[in-house]
Design a protein around this motif. Structure first.
Motif, PDB file in Angstrom:
ATOM      1  N   UNK A 204       0.828  -1.201   0.000  1.00  0.00           N
ATOM      2  CA  UNK A 204       0.000   0.000   0.000  1.00  0.00           C
ATOM      3  C   UNK A 204       0.867   1.257   0.000  1.00  0.00           C
ATOM      4  N   UNK A 205       0.722   2.113  -1.001  1.00  0.00           N
ATOM      5  CA  UNK A 205       1.496   3.363  -1.019  1.00  0.00           C
ATOM      6  C   UNK A 205       1.237   4.189   0.244  1.00  0.00           C
ATOM      7  N   UNK A 206       2.288   4.796   0.763  1.00  0.00           N
ATOM      8  CA  UNK A 206       2.171   5.638   1.947  1.00  0.00           C
ATOM      9  C   UNK A 206       2.166   4.892   3.260  1.00  0.00           C
ATOM     10  N   UNK A 207       2.369   3.579   3.214  1.00  0.00           N
ATOM     11  CA  UNK A 207       2.310   2.791   4.447  1.00  0.00           C
ATOM     12  C   UNK A 207       3.685   2.626   5.081  1.00  0.00           C
ATOM     13  N   UNK A 208       3.670   2.370   6.394  1.00  0.00           N
ATOM     14  CA  UNK A 208       4.868   1.888   7.057  1.00  0.00           C
ATOM     15  C   UNK A 208       5.117   0.463   6.578  1.00  0.00           C
ATOM     16  N   UNK A 209       6.364   0.063   6.475  1.00  0.00           N
ATOM     17  CA  UNK A 209       6.687  -1.256   5.934  1.00  0.00           C
ATOM     18  C   UNK A 209       7.048  -2.209   7.070  1.00  0.00           C
ATOM     19  N   UNK A 210       6.305  -3.289   7.164  1.00  0.00           N
ATOM     20  CA  UNK A 210       6.499  -4.284   8.215  1.00  0.00           C
ATOM     21  C   UNK A 210       7.639  -5.217   7.817  1.00  0.00           C
ATOM     22  N   UNK A 211       8.597  -5.418   8.715  1.00  0.00           N
ATOM     23  CA  UNK A 211       9.800  -6.175   8.368  1.00  0.00           C
ATOM     24  C   UNK A 211      10.086  -7.258   9.406  1.00  0.00           C
ATOM     25  N   UNK A 212      10.931  -8.219   9.000  1.00  0.00           N
ATOM     26  CA  UNK A 212      11.376  -9.241   9.939  1.00  0.00           C
ATOM     27  C   UNK A 212      12.664  -8.775  10.616  1.00  0.00           C
ATOM     28  N   UNK A 213      13.304  -9.656  11.331  1.00  0.00           N
ATOM     29  CA  UNK A 213      14.472  -9.270  12.109  1.00  0.00           C
ATOM     30  C   UNK A 213      15.665  -8.875  11.248  1.00  0.00           C
ATOM     31  N   UNK A 214      15.681  -9.286   9.954  1.00  0.00           N
ATOM     32  CA  UNK A 214      16.755  -8.864   9.048  1.00  0.00           C
ATOM     33  C   UNK A 214      16.355  -7.645   8.226  1.00  0.00           C
ATOM     34  N   UNK A 215      15.185  -7.065   8.521  1.00  0.00           N
ATOM     35  CA  UNK A 215      14.611  -5.913   7.809  1.00  0.00           C
ATOM     36  C   UNK A 215      14.085  -6.276   6.428  1.00  0.00           C
ATOM     37  N   UNK A 216      13.827  -7.550   6.199  1.00  0.00           N
ATOM     38  CA  UNK A 216      13.167  -8.007   4.980  1.00  0.00           C
ATOM     39  C   UNK A 216      11.673  -7.717   5.102  1.00  0.00           C
ATOM     40  N   UNK A 217      11.076  -7.125   4.053  1.00  0.00           N
ATOM     41  CA  UNK A 217       9.684  -6.703   4.104  1.00  0.00           C
ATOM     42  C   UNK A 217       8.754  -7.909   4.007  1.00  0.00           C
ATOM     43  N   UNK A 218       7.788  -7.969   4.921  1.00  0.00           N
ATOM     44  CA  UNK A 218       6.769  -9.021   4.874  1.00  0.00           C
ATOM     45  C   UNK A 218       5.803  -8.763   3.703  1.00  0.00           C
ATOM     46  N   UNK A 219       5.287  -9.828   3.136  1.00  0.00           N
ATOM     47  CA  UNK A 219       4.260  -9.716   2.114  1.00  0.00           C
ATOM     48  C   UNK A 219       4.781  -9.543   0.710  1.00  0.00           C
ATOM     49  N   UNK A 220       6.084  -9.685   0.513  1.00  0.00           N
ATOM     50  CA  UNK A 220       6.681  -9.583  -0.824  1.00  0.00           C
ATOM     51  C   UNK A 220       7.431 -10.879  -1.104  1.00  0.00           C
ATOM     52  N   UNK A 221       7.073 -11.552  -2.162  1.00  0.00           N
ATOM     53  CA  UNK A 221       7.699 -12.831  -2.489  1.00  0.00           C
ATOM     54  C   UNK A 221       9.134 -12.640  -2.977  1.00  0.00           C
ATOM     55  N   UNK A 222       9.984 -13.600  -2.663  1.00  0.00           N
ATOM     56  CA  UNK A 222      11.311 -13.637  -3.255  1.00  0.00           C
ATOM     57  C   UNK A 222      12.445 -13.153  -2.393  1.00  0.00           C
ATOM     58  N   UNK A 223      12.174 -12.680  -1.185  1.00  0.00           N
ATOM     59  CA  UNK A 223      13.247 -12.264  -0.265  1.00  0.00           C
ATOM     60  C   UNK A 223      14.210 -11.266  -0.902  1.00  0.00           C
ATOM     61  N   UNK A 224      13.668 -10.164  -1.425  1.00  0.00           N
ATOM     62  CA  UNK A 224      14.535  -9.173  -2.085  1.00  0.00           C
ATOM     63  C   UNK A 224      14.298  -7.734  -1.631  1.00  0.00           C
ATOM     64  N   UNK A 225      13.145  -7.445  -1.015  1.00  0.00           N
ATOM     65  CA  UNK A 225      12.821  -6.066  -0.643  1.00  0.00           C
ATOM     66  C   UNK A 225      13.055  -5.840   0.853  1.00  0.00           C
ATOM     67  N   UNK A 226      13.879  -4.854   1.160  1.00  0.00           N
ATOM     68  CA  UNK A 226      14.221  -4.506   2.544  1.00  0.00           C
ATOM     69  C   UNK A 226      13.731  -3.089   2.837  1.00  0.00           C
TER      70      UNK A 226
END
Length: 491
Positions: A292-314
């Motif tokens: 969602x544009x304008x949202x805070x980005x939820x991340x795991x402990x390595x700062x990888x963004x949840x909800x994006x396939x492929x383990x590439x967006x931090x």
């Protein structure tokens, strides 16, 4: 530094959106792992921190606090015979922000071997970024391993009548202005609000600080009380429990009138809003990857963004909303940069608590300092937070005048410290200090909390006499003295 030319498309191992301290740190760590890096920046290389936040605000605040410190020492106070030289203060600020010229920091990006692209970077599907330059031309970048979002945050202005007409200041106007308003209204009692009130009152403005609730509400309650006393003593009109309902500025060159919820009105030459921040993620193409544009980005402990396939967006720094502090974002960037390098090389991740690829401190040991008079600093959990998390705790409180080093630092020193102790493990969950010069005490507290140093061992860390750090001895002695005294432990 000019960006690479000769192609409309280019591939890199890592693409970083945002060249502030956070973006620069993740780029540096990725380069250290042997990865190629592109850094994209649409404003100044160095970001908000370097030009409109941490650096200029502290450059401006230091002369204010230095004079206040001198006035607390007999023999020195007599030498303070006039107001601050505002032109000198502003010139000092201008030196530290390099006159808003980012050439040096741009060269710093080049020196680590990264390529800098100036323009507006937007995600355009998985691992793909389109950079639009000021002249309208475009550059397409693709990432083999990672895209790191470090675009920061921007101030939020409330939706109240007259807000556009009033043309209010934000933190940017509060730190880049070189004119002292005769009267300044500061709206908001958080860190930016109390620092801006301290700064502009010290520079000669008549400041009114309006806050809906106590000052610095995320810290221990006594912090806001002591900071409010300090501001009031400096001449600031501190009003708690007040909200602004409307603004009027019919003459663009005239004063602004604030209508308050108690029916009263306040007039000032300028009004500064410090009422929160929002992530600068509204126009970076999040929708192209299902976010969602304008949202805070939820991340795991390595700062990888949840909800994006492929383990590439931090997502690093302010955008993940864990701690809107430059030093914490840089910590995340170093950790995530190492994780990106490990994933790219196919090495296993050390992402357990306190591991090399885990941002554990985000939950347990976030340090923060506010350069008010008195200074306020804390790390870890407050007593209420610790109890809400289910810990059995004991709090240890002490006034700083118990330490002779504090009294030698400032005649009639006024300050307070608190330890939050985990009774089951006898380690510190949190530490809070308020008083002149306490910012220099905070790293010792951070080491104690992050290192989970047992109190039995910590008492052997001897503070030099006579320094303000002697307060550690008195706090630990108070805990040891009272440990066997019946007390209801919070849970």
């Amino acid at each position: 530094m000019s960006e690479p030319h000769g192609t409309k498309e280019a591939a890199y191992d890592v693409i970083v959106l945002g060249a502030g301290p956070v973006g620069q740190n993740v780029a540096d760590r990725a380069r250290a792992a042997g990865l190629s890096v592109a850094v994209v920046e649409r404003e100044l290389v160095g970001g908000e921190c370097s030009y409109w936040a941490c650096v200029p605000s502290k450059a401006l605040l230091r002369p204010v606090i230095a004079v206040a410190d001198a006035r607390r020492v007999d023999g020195a106070r007599q030498a303070v015979t006039g107001p601050l030289d505002t032109e000198g203060v502003f010139a000092r600020r201008d030196r530290y922000v390099t006159d808003w010229d980012d050439t040096g920091q741009a060269q710093g990006v080049k020196s680590i071997g990264a390529d800098l692209f100036r323009g507006h970077g937007r995600l355009d599907g998985p691992r793909r970024v389109t950079v639009t330059r000021d002249d309208g031309s475009r550059q397409v970048l693709t990432a083999r391993h990672a895209v790191a979002v470090a675009t920061g945050s921007r101030p939020v202005l409330p939706d109240i009548p007259g807000i556009d007409e009033a043309r209010p200041w934000t933190n940017r106007h509060g730190t880049d202005s070189s004119t002292v308003p005769a009267r300044l209204a500061v709206v908001g009692g958080g860190g930016v609000g109390v620092e801006m009130a301290t700064l502009w009152q010290g520079l000669g403005s008549r400041v009114t600080l309006l806050a809906r609730r106590r000052l610095l509400p995320r810290m221990e309650p006594f912090v806001g009380d002591l900071v409010a006393q300090g501001l009031t003593g400096a001449g600031v009109d501190v009003r708690i429990g007040v909200q602004v309902r409307a603004l009027r500025r019919p003459d663009p060159t005239g004063p602004v009138t604030l209508t308050l919820d108690d029916g009263g009105e306040l007039e000032a030459e300028e009004v500064l809003f410090a009422t929160g921040r929002t992530p600068a993620t509204d126009d970076i193409g999040l929708d192209s990857v299902g976010l969602t544009p304008g949202s805070w980005l939820d991340v795991d402990t390595t700062c990888l963004v949840h909800g994006v396939d492929g383990d590439w967006l931090y997502a690093l720094g302010d955008v993940n909303h864990r701690a809107l502090l430059t030093h914490q974002g840089k910590y995340q960037a170093r950790t995530a940069g190492d994780a990106i390098g490990a994933r790219a090389a196919g090495r296993p991740l050390d992402d357990a608590a306190w591991g090399d690829h885990a941002t554990t401190a985000d939950q347990h040991a976030v340090p923060q300092v506010f350069f008010t008079d008195p200074e306020a600093g804390s790390v870890g959990l407050t007593a209420d937070q610790a109890a809400a998390a289910g810990h059995r705790i004991r709090t240890v409180d002490l006034d700083f005048n118990a330490a002779q080093g504090a009294n030698l630092y400032a005649d009639g020193y006024r300050g307070h410290g608190r330890l939050v102790v985990d009774l089951d493990r006898e380690v510190l969950l949190g530490v809070t200090f308020v008083g002149p010069g306490v910012s220099e005490l905070l790293h010792s507290a951070t080491v104690a909390v992050a290192g989970e140093v047992p109190l039995k061992r910590l008492r052997h860390a001897i503070a030099c006499f006579p320094t303000v750090s002697e307060i550690w001895l008195f706090l630990l002695a108070a805990y040891q003295r009272d440990r066997d005294t019946p007390q209801t432990a919070s849970a």
